[in-house]
Motif scaffolding. Structure first.
Motif, PDB file in Angstrom:
ATOM      1  N   ALA A  51       0.802  -1.233   0.000  1.00 31.96           N
ATOM      2  CA  ALA A  51       0.000   0.000   0.000  1.00 31.96           C
ATOM      3  C   ALA A  51       0.831   1.278   0.000  1.00 31.96           C
ATOM      4  N   ILE A  52       2.013   1.246  -0.560  1.00 25.45           N
ATOM      5  CA  ILE A  52       2.848   2.453  -0.605  1.00 25.45           C
ATOM      6  C   ILE A  52       2.193   3.549  -1.453  1.00 25.45           C
ATOM      7  N   ASP A  53       1.303   3.153  -2.359  1.00 24.70           N
ATOM      8  CA  ASP A  53       0.592   4.136  -3.180  1.00 24.70           C
ATOM      9  C   ASP A  53      -0.345   5.012  -2.348  1.00 24.70           C
ATOM     10  N   LYS A  54      -0.653   4.600  -1.120  1.00 19.09           N
ATOM     11  CA  LYS A  54      -1.533   5.379  -0.247  1.00 19.09           C
ATOM     12  C   LYS A  54      -0.831   6.594   0.342  1.00 19.09           C
ATOM     13  N   ALA A  60       1.104   5.614  -8.647  1.00 22.55           N
ATOM     14  CA  ALA A  60      -0.308   5.540  -9.032  1.00 22.55           C
ATOM     15  C   ALA A  60      -0.956   4.264  -8.510  1.00 22.55           C
ATOM     16  N   SER A  61      -0.226   3.144  -8.605  1.00 24.45           N
ATOM     17  CA  SER A  61      -0.792   1.871  -8.154  1.00 24.45           C
ATOM     18  C   SER A  61       0.315   0.877  -7.812  1.00 24.45           C
ATOM     19  N   VAL A  62      -0.096  -0.146  -7.062  1.00 27.54           N
ATOM     20  CA  VAL A  62       0.809  -1.225  -6.663  1.00 27.54           C
ATOM     21  C   VAL A  62       0.173  -2.552  -7.076  1.00 27.54           C
ATOM     22  N   GLU A  63       0.952  -3.380  -7.737  1.00 23.05           N
ATOM     23  CA  GLU A  63       0.516  -4.741  -8.061  1.00 23.05           C
ATOM     24  C   GLU A  63       1.447  -5.694  -7.325  1.00 23.05           C
ATOM     25  N   MET A  64       0.896  -6.524  -6.456  1.00 23.12           N
ATOM     26  CA  MET A  64       1.710  -7.504  -5.742  1.00 23.12           C
ATOM     27  C   MET A  64       1.947  -8.700  -6.666  1.00 23.12           C
TER      28      MET A  64
END
Length: 187
Positions: A51-54, A60-64
């Motif tokens: 959740a670093i995008d928070k 912009a977004s994070v995909e695990m």
């Protein structure tokens, strides 16, 4: 005695040439911020690797990709990506360590008759530490990184790929992230 003095004179003359012929030197950046919130509250946000995008504005977004690997998509033109791997998460010490594994090539130029890629960040071999500690009734968050500039050859260095450019880019990321983290957690 004369031979010893000659040896030292030659060594002193050659040493600067050797030093400048080895390529880039390891750089480091360390930034901290005080947050008027409990370490537990701050750590709950910082330690969520997905959740670093928070709280990091450029993301912009994070995909695990796995439990320990994330792909960040940035807000900048072309939506470049950075793939990072979590190396250590220590909840007791409130510290995490991660490294960059891959980055998008934003553009390629010809420099000294060689194709030279420009990556999402002008760094290479990047490793980072994020920690939270109790301080003055709140928390101190420290973000530290070690890296080389992305252009690993000897000088001259293409525009935007110097040690200074690498340090400034990482400082910018850390400062914007820590300031935004503070703003979010102190609401």
């Amino acid at each position: 005695m004369k031979k010893i003095l000659q040896f030292f004179a030659i060594t002193l003359a050659v040493l600067p040439m050797i030093a400048s012929a080895h390529g880039p030197t390891r750089q480091s950046v360390k930034e901290s911020v005080f947050i008027n919130a409990s370490p537990e509250k701050v750590w709950a946000v910082v330690s969520d690797f997905s959740a670093i995008d928070k709280w990091l504005p450029p993301v912009a977004s994070v995909e695990m990709l796995s439990d320990t690997e994330r792909k960040l998509t940035l807000k900048s033109e072309g939506h470049p990506t950075i793939t990072e791997k979590l190396e250590k998460l220590d909840n007791d010490k409130m510290m995490l360590i991660y490294k960059i594994e891959d980055m998008s090539v934003i553009k390629t130029i010809t420099f000294n008759s060689k194709d030279t890629p420009y990556y999402t960040l002008p760094v290479n071999n990047y490793k980072s530490w994020l920690s939270v500690k109790a301080k003055d009734g709140g928390s101190e968050v420290t973000w530290k990184g070690k890296f080389y500039r992305s252009f690993l050859d000897n000088p001259p260095v293409p525009e935007g790929q110097s040690d200074k450019d690498a340090v400034n880019a990482i400082k910018g990321v850390y400062t914007s992230g820590l300031n935004n983290l503070k703003a979010i957690l102190e609401k």
